[in-house]
Design a protein around this motif. Structure first.
Motif, short mmCIF file in Angstrom:
data_model
loop_
_atom_site.label_atom_id
_atom_site.label_comp_id
_atom_site.label_asym_id
_atom_site.label_seq_id
_atom_site.Cartn_x
_atom_site.Cartn_y
_atom_site.Cartn_z
N THR A 36 52.11 4.13 -9.89
CA THR A 36 50.69 4.21 -10.24
C THR A 36 49.85 4.05 -8.99
OG1 THR A 36 51.30 3.18 -12.34
CG2 THR A 36 48.95 3.36 -11.83
N THR A 71 47.98 0.70 -4.19
CA THR A 71 46.53 0.58 -4.23
C THR A 71 45.94 1.03 -2.90
OG1 THR A 71 46.68 -1.25 -5.78
CG2 THR A 71 44.59 -1.00 -4.60
N SER A 111 42.95 5.32 -11.89
CA SER A 111 44.35 5.36 -11.48
C SER A 111 45.00 6.66 -11.94
CB SER A 111 45.18 4.21 -12.03
OG SER A 111 44.42 3.26 -12.64
N HIS A 164 46.26 3.33 -7.62
CA HIS A 164 44.96 2.76 -7.97
C HIS A 164 44.01 3.05 -6.83
CE1 HIS A 164 46.89 0.48 -11.21
NE2 HIS A 164 47.85 0.22 -10.34
N HIS A 215 53.32 0.08 -7.85
CA HIS A 215 51.87 0.30 -7.76
C HIS A 215 51.46 0.47 -6.31
CE1 HIS A 215 51.03 -0.75 -11.98
NE2 HIS A 215 52.15 -1.42 -11.84
#
Ligand code: C2O
Ligand code: CU
Length: 472
Positions: free
Chosen positions: A65, A24, A103, A67, A22
């Motif tokens: 991913t 972010t 996302s 975000h 992930h």
């Protein structure tokens, strides 16, 4: 303010699993000036500048991913990685921008081993400029023998008197000249500390230029750096002819054999801009050697699986880059082009050529690709190449400035510069062109889709020096 100082320049390593990762994007604070100074307000991935070093093996699948916790839309572009078009991260061309609170999953296979990086492609002159970028290292199945494998993500910040990032992103002045050149260089997000080594240690140093606009040209005085890869792609190992030059977005992998004496302290200087040289850092030798002579093993990297261009019967196009202020000294540098071939980099201060683009009745019309200055987003491709066909693009820098020209989705060979065949036919994804220089690049258009083709001085890109190429 040109800050010199201290901090940790050692490679910060965050091992990545191939999937379930992930990233972010959010506002945060980073200790760019070291622990003794106030942290700097930045935009970053996972709270750090640079973002985590993603490390995978060649052939691994990445599933990440993004975000978005910024106050504006963003994307991630995997610079230099030959990804499917839908994973390329160009807003409005390959995907919708990832809006605040949303996302997006990026999913692709790392076909090529090498040194790559990731960054947003939405308002990148500000998003990258505030700290959104990170390294992506794809390891060879059988790495060459080195004692340490270090990554230096280089950046150049324009800080104000309070030690915070200065405003004025995308100013017309920066756009029309050399781009947003800063006043504070960092390695891995902090003012450089000396690199501590031992005599006869072998270091693989992966240099990544994440700056908006600054071109770096390093002098490792007293050492003989060997270039083993450019833009992540293996090249016949060779000593650079002069400085180790990286335009924005470029990468160079060096082998540095630490041939200094125990106890020595040796400089690493950035000498790209004449009259603006500065000490980047020092190499500091411990008092005892690691071994009594340098390693003798081969440093040649295995080739990546890139199709070889077939020049006979290739589709040929001329692509001219124009615009910007003419008659300025800002592009000036004495001696040598990006690959050290004969110099075309000297611009006379009084040079002015009214027939070349950029000035109209005293006003400025931005930067152009084949006469077109793109505004906002690129939609219609500038040219179309049938899938599987070799394209040869003759790039002409018709300006008084340097431009690192980047193609998405493909890796190209730099076949010639100023009409002279290059010695090593380097594979690159970003070719740094000196003022008035020409370069011929060749690639097999094997990756279908619409691909950005633009200057990686992010202010030049924003001011129109971008286009798209369709592979169909
Ligand atoms: Cu590094 Cu179009 O980008
Ligand atoms: Cu440019």
């Amino acid at each position: 303010m040109w800050s010199q100082g201290f901090g940790g320049a050692a490679g910060r390593r965050v091992a990545a699993r191939a999937d379930g990762l992930h990233l972010t994007a959010a506002q945060g604070r980073a200790p760019l000036l070291g622990p003794a100074k106030a942290p700097v307000d930045v935009w970053s991935y996972n709270g750090a500048v640079p973002g985590p070093e993603l490390r995978v093996r060649q052939g691994d699948r990445l599933r990440l991913t993004l975000h978005n916790e910024l106050a504006e839309g963003t994307t991630i572009h995997w610079h230099g990685v030959r990804v499917p078009n839908a994973m390329d991260g160009v807003p409005h061309l390959t995907q919708a921008p990832v809006e605040p609170g949303q996302s997006f999953v990026y999913d692709f296979v790392a076909q090529d081993a090498g040194t790559f990086w990731y960054h947003p492609h939405q308002r990148s002159y500000e998003q990258v400029g505030r700290g959104l970028y990170g390294p992506l290292i794809v390891e060879e199945p059988e790495p060459i023998e080195v004692d340490r494998d270090l990554t230096w993500v280089l950046d150049d910040w324009r800080l104000d008197d309070d030690g915070q990032i200065g405003g004025g992103f995308g100013s017309r002045h920066d756009e029309m000249m050399a781009g947003r050149i800063g006043n504070t260089a960092t390695i891995n997000g902090v003012l450089p500390a000396p690199l501590k080594v031992r005599a006869n240690e072998r270091v693989r140093l992966r240099l990544i230029n994440a700056a908006n606009a600054r071109i770096f040209g390093f002098d490792f005085a007293g050492h003989k750096p060997v270039v083993i890869a450019i833009d992540g792609q293996p090249v016949e190992p060779h000593e650079p002819d002069g400085l180790v030059v990286l335009g924005p977005a470029m990468r160079i992998d060096l082998i540095l054999d630490m041939t200094g004496s125990p106890g020595a302290r040796m400089a690493v200087d950035d000498k790209f801009y004449e009259g603006l040289e500065y000490r980047l850092t020092d190499i500091e030798y411990a008092s005892s050697p690691l071994r009594d002579r340098p390693l003798a093993t081969s440093v040649a990297l295995p080739p990546n699986p890139i199709p070889e261009p077939v020049l006979d019967g290739a589709q040929r196009h001329e692509v001219r880059f124009g615009g910007g202020m003419m008659g300025m000294m800002g592009g000036r540098r004495i001696g040598g082009t990006a690959d050290g071939s004969s110099s075309s980099g000297m611009m006379g201060g009084g040079m002015m050529n009214g027939s070349r683009g950029g000035m109209m009745g005293g006003g400025m019309m931005g930067w152009t690709v084949n006469g077109v200055s793109a505004s906002g987003h690129v939609h219609d491709p500038m040219l179309t190449i049938p899938r599987g066909r070799t394209a040869v693009l003759n790039l002409v820098n018709d300006t008084a400035w340097w431009h690192p020209i980047h193609l998405h989705g493909h890796t190209f060979r730099v076949v010639s510069r100023n009409g002279v065949p290059t010695a090593r036919r380097e594979w690159q994804d970003t070719v740094l062109m000196a003022p008035q220089e020409t370069a011929e690049i060749a690639f097999v258009a094997d990756n279908p889709g619409d691909w950005m083709f633009h200057c990686h001085i992010l202010e030049h890109q924003a001011a129109g020096m971008m286009a798209a190429i369709r592979v169909d």
